[in-house]
Design an enzyme around this catalytic site. Structure first.
Site, PDB file in Angstrom:
ATOM      1  N   HIS A  60       7.930  34.641  -3.649  1.00  9.30           N
ATOM      2  CA  HIS A  60       6.519  34.306  -3.452  1.00  9.30           C
ATOM      3  C   HIS A  60       5.773  35.545  -2.961  1.00  9.30           C
ATOM      4  O   HIS A  60       6.321  36.352  -2.200  1.00  9.30           O
ATOM      5  CB  HIS A  60       6.377  33.167  -2.444  1.00  9.30           C
ATOM      6  CG  HIS A  60       4.982  32.640  -2.333  1.00  9.30           C
ATOM      7  ND1 HIS A  60       4.246  32.212  -3.424  1.00  9.30           N
ATOM      8  CD2 HIS A  60       4.162  32.478  -1.254  1.00  9.30           C
ATOM      9  CE1 HIS A  60       3.047  31.811  -3.029  1.00  9.30           C
ATOM     10  NE2 HIS A  60       2.974  31.967  -1.722  1.00  9.30           N
ATOM     11  N   HIS A  72      -2.934  34.007  -0.901  1.00  6.14           N
ATOM     12  CA  HIS A  72      -1.895  33.775  -1.894  1.00  6.14           C
ATOM     13  C   HIS A  72      -2.254  32.597  -2.777  1.00  6.14           C
ATOM     14  O   HIS A  72      -3.002  31.700  -2.368  1.00  6.14           O
ATOM     15  CB  HIS A  72      -0.526  33.553  -1.222  1.00  6.14           C
ATOM     16  CG  HIS A  72      -0.468  32.413  -0.261  1.00  6.14           C
ATOM     17  ND1 HIS A  72       0.534  31.479  -0.270  1.00  6.14           N
ATOM     18  CD2 HIS A  72      -1.290  32.059   0.771  1.00  6.14           C
ATOM     19  CE1 HIS A  72       0.337  30.604   0.704  1.00  6.14           C
ATOM     20  NE2 HIS A  72      -0.764  30.938   1.351  1.00  6.14           N
ATOM     21  N   CYS A 161       1.639  33.151  -8.592  1.00 10.09           N
ATOM     22  CA  CYS A 161       1.311  33.991  -7.439  1.00 10.09           C
ATOM     23  C   CYS A 161       1.548  35.469  -7.726  1.00 10.09           C
ATOM     24  O   CYS A 161       0.862  36.342  -7.182  1.00 10.09           O
ATOM     25  CB  CYS A 161       2.116  33.557  -6.217  1.00 10.09           C
ATOM     26  SG  CYS A 161       3.920  33.736  -6.405  1.00 10.09           S
TER      27      CYS A 161
END
Length: 230
Positions: A60, A72, A161
């Site tokens: 991530h 994010h 992301c």
């Protein structure tokens, strides 16, 4: 005009990628109460840095904005169900995340470093080395991230992301994770065994569930797509 064949193949790839990460999300749900107990030395982060949180099956990413804030891109089904910011501002649970991936609903949001990392280790600007790309100035990176805050469509393959942070950091949306997954799928579908197996499963579904459009069409088109791609 969109190509139906390409859309079907893209949808299939996204579902396979979701399934491959489903076990990780499920395991992560067991530790939600303990996840944010870790301390992070945020003084070492600079505004505009890319923060990278490695997981078991995926990584991530976020952009550090300063003052313990990380931008994010996060899938969240709650965004499609309510406009109550008090509820949507709460940390996204694994259930909300999984349903958001399926519903392709997401936002670029700001969370604390602790909520962003969820107890995992954090790598800083690791993408600079792995992608071997020249980064924009940190302040420009942060401003690009702030300009994208809010709702956004979500796609595991085309807008995740990693696409968000690489677009902010280098000016081009990239996702080596999605590319790597697609390469694995290409290897699989080039195998004649996968074509035979998909045809066999399609025939079995028709026998078990009867003749209907929702059984016949997949039984025909999935083996055909795999054969054409092989």
């Amino acid at each position: 005009m969109k190509n139906p064949m390409l859309e079907a193949a893209s949808l299939l790839l996204e579902k396979l990628l979701l399934i491959s990460n489903f076990r990780l999300f499920s395991l992560g749900a067991l530790g939600e109460d303990k996840a944010r107990s870790r301390f992070y030395e945020i003084s070492s982060f600079l505004r505009g840095d890319v923060l990278e949180v490695p997981r078991t099956n995926f990584t991530h990413y976020g952009i550090y904005l300063g003052d313990n804030r990380v931008a994010h891109l996060m899938p969240d089904i709650l965004l499609a169900l309510t406009k109550d910011e008090g509820r949507t501002r709460q940390v996204v649970s694994n259930k909300r995340l999984i349903l958001g991936v399926i519903g392709k609903v997401a936002s670029v949001r700001v969370d604390t470093v602790e909520d962003f990392a969820y107890g995992a280790d954090i790598l800083v600007n690791h993408l600079d080395k792995s992608l071997r790309k020249k980064a924009l100035l940190n302040e420009e990176v942060a401003l690009r991230a702030e300009a994208q805050l809010g709702l956004t469509p979500y796609s595991l393959l085309w807008n995740n992301c990693e696409h968000f942070v690489t677009n902010c950091r280098y000016g081009t949306p990239l996702s080596p994770q999605a590319d790597q997954f697609c390469e694995v799928v290409k290897i699989i579908i080039r195998s004649q065994r996968s074509v035979f197996l998909s045809a066999l499963l399609g025939l079995a579904s028709v026998i078990c569930m009867g003749l209907a459009s929702y059984t016949i069409l997949p039984a025909i088109f999935i083996p055909f797509i795999l054969w054409m791609a092989g």
